[in-house]
Write a protein that holds these residues in place. Structure first.
Motif, PDB file in Angstrom:
ATOM      1  N   ALA A  88      16.119   4.850  -9.234  1.00  0.00           N
ATOM      2  CA  ALA A  88      16.747   5.041 -10.625  1.00  0.00           C
ATOM      3  C   ALA A  88      16.387   6.428 -10.962  1.00  0.00           C
ATOM      4  O   ALA A  88      17.300   7.143 -11.595  1.00  0.00           O
ATOM      5  CB  ALA A  88      16.581   3.960 -11.580  1.00  0.00           C
ATOM      6  N   ARG A  89      15.069   6.958 -10.996  1.00  0.00           N
ATOM      7  CA  ARG A  89      14.805   7.841 -11.270  1.00  0.00           C
ATOM      8  C   ARG A  89      15.356   9.301 -10.544  1.00  0.00           C
ATOM      9  O   ARG A  89      15.627  10.284 -11.061  1.00  0.00           O
ATOM     10  CB  ARG A  89      13.244   8.087 -11.507  1.00  0.00           C
ATOM     11  CG  ARG A  89      12.630   9.243 -11.638  1.00  0.00           C
ATOM     12  CD  ARG A  89      10.925   9.229 -11.829  1.00  0.00           C
ATOM     13  NE  ARG A  89      10.529   8.757 -10.462  1.00  0.00           N
ATOM     14  CZ  ARG A  89      10.354   9.569  -9.495  1.00  0.00           C
ATOM     15  NH1 ARG A  89      10.465  10.985  -9.582  1.00  0.00           N
ATOM     16  NH2 ARG A  89       9.608   8.901  -8.417  1.00  0.00           N
ATOM     17  N   LYS A  90      15.301   9.063  -9.202  1.00  0.00           N
ATOM     18  CA  LYS A  90      16.136  10.231  -8.218  1.00  0.00           C
ATOM     19  C   LYS A  90      17.107  10.237  -7.960  1.00  0.00           C
ATOM     20  O   LYS A  90      17.793  11.128  -7.325  1.00  0.00           O
ATOM     21  CB  LYS A  90      14.892  10.525  -6.959  1.00  0.00           C
ATOM     22  CG  LYS A  90      13.464  10.735  -7.361  1.00  0.00           C
ATOM     23  CD  LYS A  90      12.735  10.737  -6.053  1.00  0.00           C
ATOM     24  CE  LYS A  90      13.196  11.611  -5.229  1.00  0.00           C
ATOM     25  NZ  LYS A  90      12.890  12.897  -5.420  1.00  0.00           N
ATOM     26  N   GLY A  91      17.877   8.896  -7.907  1.00  0.00           N
ATOM     27  CA  GLY A  91      19.274   8.892  -7.638  1.00  0.00           C
ATOM     28  C   GLY A  91      19.506   8.599  -6.084  1.00  0.00           C
ATOM     29  O   GLY A  91      20.720   8.416  -5.596  1.00  0.00           O
ATOM     30  N   TRP A  92      18.133   8.453  -5.302  1.00  0.00           N
ATOM     31  CA  TRP A  92      18.352   8.225  -3.878  1.00  0.00           C
ATOM     32  C   TRP A  92      16.959   7.580  -3.485  1.00  0.00           C
ATOM     33  O   TRP A  92      16.036   7.974  -4.053  1.00  0.00           O
ATOM     34  CB  TRP A  92      18.666   9.387  -3.021  1.00  0.00           C
ATOM     35  CG  TRP A  92      17.850  10.531  -3.170  1.00  0.00           C
ATOM     36  CD1 TRP A  92      17.841  11.534  -4.005  1.00  0.00           C
ATOM     37  CD2 TRP A  92      16.908  11.011  -2.139  1.00  0.00           C
ATOM     38  NE1 TRP A  92      16.788  12.433  -3.652  1.00  0.00           N
ATOM     39  CE2 TRP A  92      16.117  12.054  -2.561  1.00  0.00           C
ATOM     40  CE3 TRP A  92      16.365  10.276  -0.977  1.00  0.00           C
ATOM     41  CZ2 TRP A  92      15.177  12.643  -1.981  1.00  0.00           C
ATOM     42  CZ3 TRP A  92      15.381  10.714  -0.350  1.00  0.00           C
ATOM     43  CH2 TRP A  92      14.597  12.001  -0.844  1.00  0.00           C
ATOM     44  N   ILE A  93      16.844   7.071  -2.424  1.00  0.00           N
ATOM     45  CA  ILE A  93      15.426   6.672  -1.852  1.00  0.00           C
ATOM     46  C   ILE A  93      15.728   6.633  -0.295  1.00  0.00           C
ATOM     47  O   ILE A  93      16.637   6.223   0.194  1.00  0.00           O
ATOM     48  CB  ILE A  93      15.123   5.324  -2.344  1.00  0.00           C
ATOM     49  CG1 ILE A  93      13.566   5.376  -1.942  1.00  0.00           C
ATOM     50  CG2 ILE A  93      15.835   4.084  -1.891  1.00  0.00           C
ATOM     51  CD1 ILE A  93      12.764   3.973  -2.905  1.00  0.00           C
ATOM     52  N   MET A  94      14.448   6.976   0.618  1.00  0.00           N
ATOM     53  CA  MET A  94      14.405   6.825   1.741  1.00  0.00           C
ATOM     54  C   MET A  94      13.079   5.955   2.068  1.00  0.00           C
ATOM     55  O   MET A  94      12.026   6.578   1.545  1.00  0.00           O
ATOM     56  CB  MET A  94      14.257   8.080   2.671  1.00  0.00           C
ATOM     57  CG  MET A  94      15.743   8.763   2.765  1.00  0.00           C
ATOM     58  SD  MET A  94      15.420  10.431   3.843  1.00  0.00           S
ATOM     59  CE  MET A  94      17.069  10.844   3.924  1.00  0.00           C
ATOM     60  N   ASP A  95      13.127   4.804   2.740  1.00  0.00           N
ATOM     61  CA  ASP A  95      11.989   4.089   2.852  1.00  0.00           C
ATOM     62  C   ASP A  95      11.969   3.565   4.093  1.00  0.00           C
ATOM     63  O   ASP A  95      13.119   3.097   4.630  1.00  0.00           O
ATOM     64  CB  ASP A  95      11.922   3.209   1.649  1.00  0.00           C
ATOM     65  CG  ASP A  95      12.769   2.084   1.488  1.00  0.00           C
ATOM     66  OD1 ASP A  95      14.052   2.302   1.764  1.00  0.00           O
ATOM     67  OD2 ASP A  95      12.467   1.171   0.824  1.00  0.00           O
ATOM     68  N   THR A  96      10.870   2.972   4.600  1.00  0.00           N
ATOM     69  CA  THR A  96      10.745   2.203   5.896  1.00  0.00           C
ATOM     70  C   THR A  96       9.533   1.362   5.595  1.00  0.00           C
ATOM     71  O   THR A  96       8.571   1.568   4.971  1.00  0.00           O
ATOM     72  CB  THR A  96      10.844   3.011   7.116  1.00  0.00           C
ATOM     73  OG1 THR A  96      10.973   2.177   8.163  1.00  0.00           O
ATOM     74  CG2 THR A  96       9.472   3.829   7.194  1.00  0.00           C
ATOM     75  N   TYR A  97       9.256   0.329   6.631  1.00  0.00           N
ATOM     76  CA  TYR A  97       8.146  -0.431   6.568  1.00  0.00           C
ATOM     77  C   TYR A  97       7.764  -1.173   7.798  1.00  0.00           C
ATOM     78  O   TYR A  97       8.860  -1.361   8.578  1.00  0.00           O
ATOM     79  CB  TYR A  97       8.356  -1.648   5.147  1.00  0.00           C
ATOM     80  CG  TYR A  97       9.448  -2.529   5.413  1.00  0.00           C
ATOM     81  CD1 TYR A  97       9.377  -3.641   6.102  1.00  0.00           C
ATOM     82  CD2 TYR A  97      10.573  -2.099   4.622  1.00  0.00           C
ATOM     83  CE1 TYR A  97      10.347  -4.422   6.156  1.00  0.00           C
ATOM     84  CE2 TYR A  97      11.445  -3.096   4.751  1.00  0.00           C
ATOM     85  CZ  TYR A  97      11.613  -4.179   5.402  1.00  0.00           C
ATOM     86  OH  TYR A  97      12.623  -5.135   5.266  1.00  0.00           O
ATOM     87  N   LEU A  98       6.874  -1.567   7.952  1.00  0.00           N
ATOM     88  CA  LEU A  98       6.156  -2.276   9.186  1.00  0.00           C
ATOM     89  C   LEU A  98       5.687  -3.657   8.577  1.00  0.00           C
ATOM     90  O   LEU A  98       5.010  -3.680   7.748  1.00  0.00           O
ATOM     91  CB  LEU A  98       5.215  -1.446   9.702  1.00  0.00           C
ATOM     92  CG  LEU A  98       4.363  -2.343  10.689  1.00  0.00           C
ATOM     93  CD1 LEU A  98       5.114  -2.603  11.988  1.00  0.00           C
ATOM     94  CD2 LEU A  98       2.894  -1.712  11.034  1.00  0.00           C
ATOM     95  N   LEU A  99       6.394  -4.539   9.386  1.00  0.00           N
ATOM     96  CA  LEU A  99       5.962  -6.086   9.227  1.00  0.00           C
ATOM     97  C   LEU A  99       5.003  -6.411  10.239  1.00  0.00           C
ATOM     98  O   LEU A  99       5.239  -6.207  11.549  1.00  0.00           O
ATOM     99  CB  LEU A  99       7.026  -7.097   9.134  1.00  0.00           C
ATOM    100  CG  LEU A  99       8.171  -6.789   8.058  1.00  0.00           C
ATOM    101  CD1 LEU A  99       9.150  -7.661   8.111  1.00  0.00           C
ATOM    102  CD2 LEU A  99       7.447  -6.904   6.650  1.00  0.00           C
ATOM    103  N   ARG A 100       3.769  -6.839   9.952  1.00  0.00           N
ATOM    104  CA  ARG A 100       2.862  -7.197  11.110  1.00  0.00           C
ATOM    105  C   ARG A 100       2.615  -8.634  10.992  1.00  0.00           C
ATOM    106  O   ARG A 100       1.735  -9.222   9.912  1.00  0.00           O
ATOM    107  CB  ARG A 100       1.727  -6.194  10.767  1.00  0.00           C
ATOM    108  CG  ARG A 100       0.407  -6.430  11.694  1.00  0.00           C
ATOM    109  CD  ARG A 100      -0.369  -5.354  12.013  1.00  0.00           C
ATOM    110  NE  ARG A 100       0.476  -4.645  12.861  1.00  0.00           N
ATOM    111  CZ  ARG A 100      -0.161  -3.186  13.293  1.00  0.00           C
ATOM    112  NH1 ARG A 100      -1.301  -2.786  12.667  1.00  0.00           N
ATOM    113  NH2 ARG A 100       0.551  -2.468  14.109  1.00  0.00           N
ATOM    114  N   ARG A 101       2.751  -9.487  11.970  1.00  0.00           N
ATOM    115  CA  ARG A 101       2.717 -10.898  11.918  1.00  0.00           C
ATOM    116  C   ARG A 101       0.959 -11.277  12.396  1.00  0.00           C
ATOM    117  O   ARG A 101       0.635 -10.400  13.411  1.00  0.00           O
ATOM    118  CB  ARG A 101       3.187 -11.738  12.582  1.00  0.00           C
ATOM    119  CG  ARG A 101       3.374 -13.089  12.517  1.00  0.00           C
ATOM    120  CD  ARG A 101       4.607 -13.859  12.848  1.00  0.00           C
ATOM    121  NE  ARG A 101       5.236 -13.535  13.831  1.00  0.00           N
ATOM    122  CZ  ARG A 101       6.387 -13.900  14.377  1.00  0.00           C
ATOM    123  NH1 ARG A 101       7.168 -14.477  13.452  1.00  0.00           N
ATOM    124  NH2 ARG A 101       6.862 -13.562  15.480  1.00  0.00           N
TER     125      ARG A 101
END
Length: 264
Positions: free
Chosen positions: A238-251
């Protein structure tokens, strides 16, 4: 013959550039930038800052509006193919109109050109169909995945274990892939990680705006911090108008998922 360089510029930090990328930039006469609208001017500013730091020759900067993609389409593959076709038409016009025979041009690609970016695929299609004559090279870059694991100070893989990269859409449709304990998820606008519970024994390593002054990092058991990630992500977008994110799920290795335990 026109020469095109597809240059990976890293996940957001101008210092992510490799020596090979810098050398390639210093040979280029025309840089092509896609304008993704006012909300994403940060992406243009990063590229111009990289050129300010590293270009040593006179060059031209050609900006063109990026074709809109139908993100609400139910037929996702068809929508992506249509978007890539229109991007290809744009690239063909840019190369024909702005780069003379014998000229050297470049596309500065966020992250690594081989990972979740269409530039290489679009130019490869133009090259194969001989829509416009050119030769091209690819300069690898630091991907968001590499930046994510570095910032969290973890390895991407564990000894003798596979790693898979997927999208939020596939995770939502298919769940955690069988036989995989380390899953990198990209392009997940719907925060699919929120479906996992304590019984699944999964940790998450999440990052947004990696390598930039706005970088955000969160990590922990996914069932404990999922809501915090959702809130942080929504506030930042909402603040920047865009987002680039990623994540690692580790079981946790050796632990059955909650669903498997219930089935057993």
């Amino acid at each position: 013959m026109r020469e095109i360089a597809i240059i990976g510029i890293g996940a957001g930090d101008p210092d992510h550039l490799t020596l090979q990328a810098i050398a390639a930039i210093q040979r280029i006469e025309v840089f092509f930038l896609l304008d993704k609208g006012p909300a994403k001017q940060d992406l243009v500013r990063l590229r111009t800052e990289i050129l300010r730091r590293h270009a040593r020759q006179a060059y031209r900067l050609i900006e063109a509006p990026d074709p809109e993609r139908d993100r609400a389409a139910t037929a996702y593959p068809a929508a992506v193919e249509d978007w890539r076709r229109r991007r290809g038409d744009l690239y063909a016009r840019l190369l024909s109109d702005e780069l003379p025979d014998g000229g050297r041009g470049a596309f500065l690609v966020w992250g690594d050109p081989a990972l979740y970016d269409s530039t290489l695929a679009v130019l490869d299609d133009l090259y194969t169909r001989q829509v416009v004559e050119f030769e091209y090279q690819v300069v690898p870059g630091i991907s968001a995945v590499a930046a994510l694991t570095a910032r969290h100070r973890i390895t991407l893989n564990r000894i003798g274990r596979p790693v898979q990269i997927t999208t939020g859409r596939r995770l939502a449709d298919e769940g955690f892939p069988p036989g995989v304990d380390d899953l990198v998820v990209m392009l997940d606008a719907h925060c699919t990680f929120t479906r996992f519970t304590a019984a699944d024994r999964i940790d998450i390593y999440w990052g947004a705006y990696l390598g930039t002054p706005d970088e955000l990092l969160l990590a922990g058991p996914v069932h404990e911090i999922a809501d915090q990630i959702v809130t942080t992500r929504a506030t930042a977008r909402a603040r920047k108008g865009w987002i680039m994110d990623t994540y690692l799920l580790r079981r946790t290795i050796g632990q059955a998922t909650g669903q498997q335990a219930r089935d057993d």
